[in-house]
Structure formats: structure tokens, C-alpha cells
Write a protein that holds these residues in place. Structure first.
Motif, PDB file in Angstrom:
ATOM      1  N   ASN A 189       0.843  -1.190   0.000  1.00  0.00           N
ATOM      2  CA  ASN A 189       0.000   0.000   0.000  1.00  0.00           C
ATOM      3  C   ASN A 189       0.878   1.240   0.000  1.00  0.00           C
ATOM      4  O   ASN A 189       1.885   1.300   0.709  1.00  0.00           O
ATOM      5  N   HIS A 190       0.458   2.202  -0.795  1.00  0.00           N
ATOM      6  CA  HIS A 190       1.147   3.492  -0.791  1.00  0.00           C
ATOM      7  C   HIS A 190       0.147   4.552  -1.216  1.00  0.00           C
ATOM      8  O   HIS A 190      -0.475   4.454  -2.276  1.00  0.00           O
ATOM      9  N   GLY A 191      -0.027   5.557  -0.376  1.00  0.00           N
ATOM     10  CA  GLY A 191      -0.950   6.650  -0.704  1.00  0.00           C
ATOM     11  C   GLY A 191      -2.391   6.187  -0.848  1.00  0.00           C
ATOM     12  O   GLY A 191      -3.127   6.735  -1.662  1.00  0.00           O
ATOM     13  N   GLY A 192      -2.780   5.152  -0.105  1.00  0.00           N
ATOM     14  CA  GLY A 192      -4.156   4.682  -0.169  1.00  0.00           C
ATOM     15  C   GLY A 192      -4.454   3.761  -1.341  1.00  0.00           C
ATOM     16  O   GLY A 192      -5.603   3.359  -1.530  1.00  0.00           O
ATOM     17  N   ARG A 193      -3.462   3.412  -2.124  1.00  0.00           N
ATOM     18  CA  ARG A 193      -3.654   2.513  -3.272  1.00  0.00           C
ATOM     19  C   ARG A 193      -2.823   1.262  -3.078  1.00  0.00           C
ATOM     20  O   ARG A 193      -1.784   1.270  -2.421  1.00  0.00           O
ATOM     21  N   VAL A 194      -3.277   0.176  -3.683  1.00  0.00           N
ATOM     22  CA  VAL A 194      -2.548  -1.086  -3.634  1.00  0.00           C
ATOM     23  C   VAL A 194      -1.756  -1.232  -4.934  1.00  0.00           C
ATOM     24  O   VAL A 194      -2.294  -1.058  -6.030  1.00  0.00           O
ATOM     25  N   TYR A 195      -0.472  -1.542  -4.785  1.00  0.00           N
ATOM     26  CA  TYR A 195       0.413  -1.763  -5.921  1.00  0.00           C
ATOM     27  C   TYR A 195       0.966  -3.176  -5.841  1.00  0.00           C
ATOM     28  O   TYR A 195       1.005  -3.782  -4.765  1.00  0.00           O
ATOM     29  N   LYS A 196       1.407  -3.690  -6.967  1.00  0.00           N
ATOM     30  CA  LYS A 196       1.997  -5.034  -7.030  1.00  0.00           C
ATOM     31  C   LYS A 196       3.331  -4.956  -7.738  1.00  0.00           C
ATOM     32  O   LYS A 196       3.503  -4.161  -8.662  1.00  0.00           O
TER      33      LYS A 196
END
Length: 185
Positions: free
Chosen positions: A107-114
């Protein structure tokens, strides 16, 4: 790399062939100026290729790697979760090579990244056991710490150390030294 290495092989074979052909022959009456020009005709391109090869590796591989290393030291840390981890096998001309494929989300800045970026240097190498140890240390579902580029959150790493790959950055230095030194000489 094959083309790069092949150029040096061809150059070496050409110089070797010229040396063998001239071995045992009497020197023709050439002026010293013509001999000097003939030597420059071979040596300038030879040393020029060495120098250019060194500078090319330095500019296109080494400097960007160090730039990313220094930038990654200030990246933000965040927690993530391992989705899967496995050792990947890659077929090569000289046998198999291996890489640790660790896929994780964060999670970064309220978003999920992969991502599956593990370290600064990607690629594969021989020696399966080291990659297997890394995979064993990152089982599915494990909570991990990863480093995220705040300017581009899609860019992340599990490890931001250079490790033994730092020695690779010395590779172009002998080529530069031989090339520039030979041209000056």
C-alpha cells in the motif's frame, strides 16, 4: 555481449594473422614515417574501440545503476504481503541460471500496488541454492517491508543494497584505462 566480444576476437585474430605473416620476412625498405603511419592505422582504432566500449558500459549500465542506488536510499518504507515466491529457471547456452521471483503487493498513498522487483540488479545467475534461500525467507502471506519510490509508487524494491554487484561497476575501468592510455601513448 556476443557482438561486443566478437569484435575483440576478430581484432585479435587479425593482429595475430598479421604478426604471423610478417614473422621471418625481411623488412622492406619503408621509410620510418610510413611504418609509423601503418602502426597508427592499427593502434588508433584498437585503443579507440577499447576506450569507447569502457565508456559505453560506464554511461549506459554503471551510472544508471548507481543513480538508482542513491535514489533508493531515500525511498519510503511500507509494509507489503508476499503473494507468491518461487525460483525461476532460465535456459542458457552454458547451462541453467536461476532467479528468485517474489511477487508482492503493498500500500502506498491509499492505493494497492503489485511488484516482483527484489533488488537493484535484476536478471539471473547460476547457483540455485541462494535463490531458494531467498524464496524460503519470503513464503506466501508473509508480511514484508519494501521500499517505494515516492515519485513513482509503481517502482519498489525489497532490497536496496548493492551487494556484490558493486564489483561489477569496476568492469569498464580497465577498458577505459587501456583505451585512453593507448591513445595518449
Amino acid at each position: 555481449f556476443a557482438i561486443f566480444g566478437g569484435c575483440f576476437v576478430l581484432l585479435g585474430l587479425g593482429l595475430l594473422t598479421m604478426g604471423i605473416k610478417s614473422f621471418g620476412k625481411k623488412d622492406k625498405a619503408l621509410s620510418s614515417k610510413k611504418k609509423e603511419e601503418a602502426g597508427k592505422f592499427i593502434l588508433i582504432p584498437f585503443f579507440g574501440i577499447f576506450g569507447l566500449a569502457g565508456f559505453a558500459v560506464l554511461i549506459f549500465f554503471v551510472l544508471p545503476m548507481w543513480q538508482k542506488y542513491f535514489a533508493a536510499q531515500s525511498w519510503e518504507t511500507t509494509t507489503g504481503t508476499v503473494v507468491w515466491s518461487q525460483v525461476r529457471t532460465h535456459d542458457g547456452d552454458d547451462g541453467d541460471t536461476y532467479s528468485a521471483d517474489i511477487f508482492y503487493n503493498y500500500n502506498h498513498g491509499g492505493r494497492v500496488y503489485k511488484s516482483n522487483s527484489v533488488g537493484l540488479m535484476g536478471g539471473s545467475s547460476s547457483g540455485r541454492s541462494g535463490k531458494q534461500d531467498k524464496v524460503n525467507d519470503h513464503p506466501r502471506g508473509k508480511q514484508i517491508t519494501c521500499f517505494v519510490n515516492p515519485e513513482n509508487p509503481h517502482d519498489s524494491l525489497l532490497e536496496r543494497e548493492m551487494g556484490w554487484w558493486a564489483a561489477f561497476t569496476l568492469f569498464p575501468l580497465p577498458f577505459i584505462a587501456v583505451g585512453v592510455g593507448g591513445l595518449i601513448f
